[in-house]
Write an enzyme that holds these catalytic residues in place. Structure first.
Site, short mmCIF file in Angstrom:
data_model
loop_
_atom_site.label_atom_id
_atom_site.label_comp_id
_atom_site.label_asym_id
_atom_site.label_seq_id
_atom_site.Cartn_x
_atom_site.Cartn_y
_atom_site.Cartn_z
N ASP A 178 -5.18 1.46 10.40
CA ASP A 178 -6.52 1.04 10.81
C ASP A 178 -6.47 0.64 12.29
O ASP A 178 -6.53 1.48 13.15
CB ASP A 178 -6.99 -0.15 9.96
CG ASP A 178 -7.49 0.25 8.60
OD1 ASP A 178 -8.45 1.03 8.54
OD2 ASP A 178 -6.93 -0.22 7.59
N ASP A 207 -6.15 -0.70 -1.61
CA ASP A 207 -6.82 -1.57 -2.58
C ASP A 207 -8.00 -2.31 -1.99
O ASP A 207 -8.18 -2.37 -0.77
CB ASP A 207 -5.83 -2.59 -3.12
CG ASP A 207 -5.54 -3.71 -2.12
OD1 ASP A 207 -5.77 -4.87 -2.45
OD2 ASP A 207 -5.09 -3.40 -0.99
N GLY A 211 0.77 -1.24 0.00
CA GLY A 211 0.00 0.00 0.00
C GLY A 211 0.80 1.28 0.00
O GLY A 211 0.38 2.29 -0.55
N GLU A 218 3.64 4.72 6.00
CA GLU A 218 2.44 3.91 5.86
C GLU A 218 1.40 4.63 5.01
O GLU A 218 1.31 5.86 5.06
CB GLU A 218 1.82 3.63 7.23
CG GLU A 218 2.38 2.44 7.94
CD GLU A 218 1.77 1.13 7.45
OE1 GLU A 218 1.31 1.04 6.29
OE2 GLU A 218 1.75 0.18 8.24
N ASP A 219 0.62 3.87 4.28
CA ASP A 219 -0.50 4.45 3.56
C ASP A 219 -1.63 4.76 4.53
O ASP A 219 -2.21 5.83 4.50
CB ASP A 219 -0.97 3.52 2.43
CG ASP A 219 -1.26 2.10 2.89
OD1 ASP A 219 -0.93 1.74 4.04
OD2 ASP A 219 -1.79 1.32 2.07
N PHE A 242 -14.43 1.81 4.36
CA PHE A 242 -13.53 1.05 3.49
C PHE A 242 -13.09 1.97 2.35
O PHE A 242 -13.91 2.38 1.53
CB PHE A 242 -14.23 -0.19 2.93
CG PHE A 242 -13.26 -1.18 2.36
CD1 PHE A 242 -12.81 -2.24 3.11
CD2 PHE A 242 -12.77 -1.02 1.07
CE1 PHE A 242 -11.90 -3.15 2.60
CE2 PHE A 242 -11.85 -1.91 0.54
CZ PHE A 242 -11.42 -2.98 1.30
N VAL A 243 -11.80 2.33 2.32
CA VAL A 243 -11.31 3.30 1.34
C VAL A 243 -10.32 2.65 0.37
O VAL A 243 -9.65 1.68 0.71
CB VAL A 243 -10.66 4.51 2.03
CG1 VAL A 243 -11.69 5.27 2.85
CG2 VAL A 243 -9.50 4.11 2.90
N LYS A 263 -7.35 6.12 10.64
CA LYS A 263 -8.74 5.95 11.07
C LYS A 263 -8.76 5.86 12.59
O LYS A 263 -8.68 4.77 13.15
CB LYS A 263 -9.33 4.67 10.48
CG LYS A 263 -9.46 4.65 8.98
CD LYS A 263 -10.07 3.32 8.57
CE LYS A 263 -10.19 3.18 7.08
NZ LYS A 263 -10.76 1.86 6.72
#
Length: 183
Positions: A107, A163, A48, A103-104, A156-157, A135
């Site tokens: 969560d 992805d 990611g 990091e992308d 959910f992005v 998040k």
């Protein structure tokens, strides 16, 4: 590809490519102030973070080595168990080096928490985190993140490296994926 090109698959655009690039430039300027040249190693978390790492590293006004790590939390279904499997380890010895994990998205924070402990055990001089997206409502463990691009809702992005089933990574914007796509 832009969000408008696949509007039926998305519900809300959370950040456009232009907003993302502006934020990366802002954070790169801050990182350059915080670290001496030649003192920093960027570590991207695959897959990611590829887009984030590429654009962020180019925004930095200093030379900086980069390395990659691929890790996976596995468990039943799509939920992380917090048990981490290394799929690709670092090629760089990080002992006595300042590490910035790129990091992308954060969560639950479980995998990132494990990475922070792992890098500290390898003798890194310091380990900090830059997450383009976070998040806060999804956090299961508290992870200190020195640099955050955007706090987003617990949806959910996809896009900009994020992805669903290996699709949507090349979307230039970040958007909420419509439930009909994954349900």
């Amino acid at each position: 590809m832009r969000a408008a090109d696949i509007a039926n698959d998305l519900t809300t655009v959370l950040a456009t490519e232009e907003e993302i690039l502006a934020k990366l430039n802002e954070i790169a300027a801050q990182v350059a102030k915080d670290y001496e040249p030649d003192s920093l190693v960027l570590v991207g978390v695959l897959k990611g973070a590829v887009m984030v790492m590429a654009d962020f590293s180019r925004a930095l006004p200093m030379l900086v080595p980069m390395d990659w790590m691929a890790v996976s939390s596995y468990g039943a279904g799509t939920r992380s168990s917090g048990v981490v499997q290394i799929r690709k380890d670092l090629d760089t010895d990080i002992h006595d080096k300042h590490v910035l994990i790129v990091e992308d998205i954060i969560d639950s924070g479980l995998t990132l928490s494990w990475l922070l402990e792992n890098f500290a055990a390898r003798g890194a001089a310091s380990v900090e985190v830059f997450a383009l997206f976070r998040k806060p409502e999804a956090a299961k463990v508290e992870v200190h993140c020195r640099y955050v691009g955007f706090d987003i809702p617990n949806e959910f992005v996809v896009g900009y490296g994020l992805d669903y089933a290996e699709r949507y990574r090349n979307l230039r914007d970040v958007a909420v994926l419509a439930p009909h796509v994954y349900s």
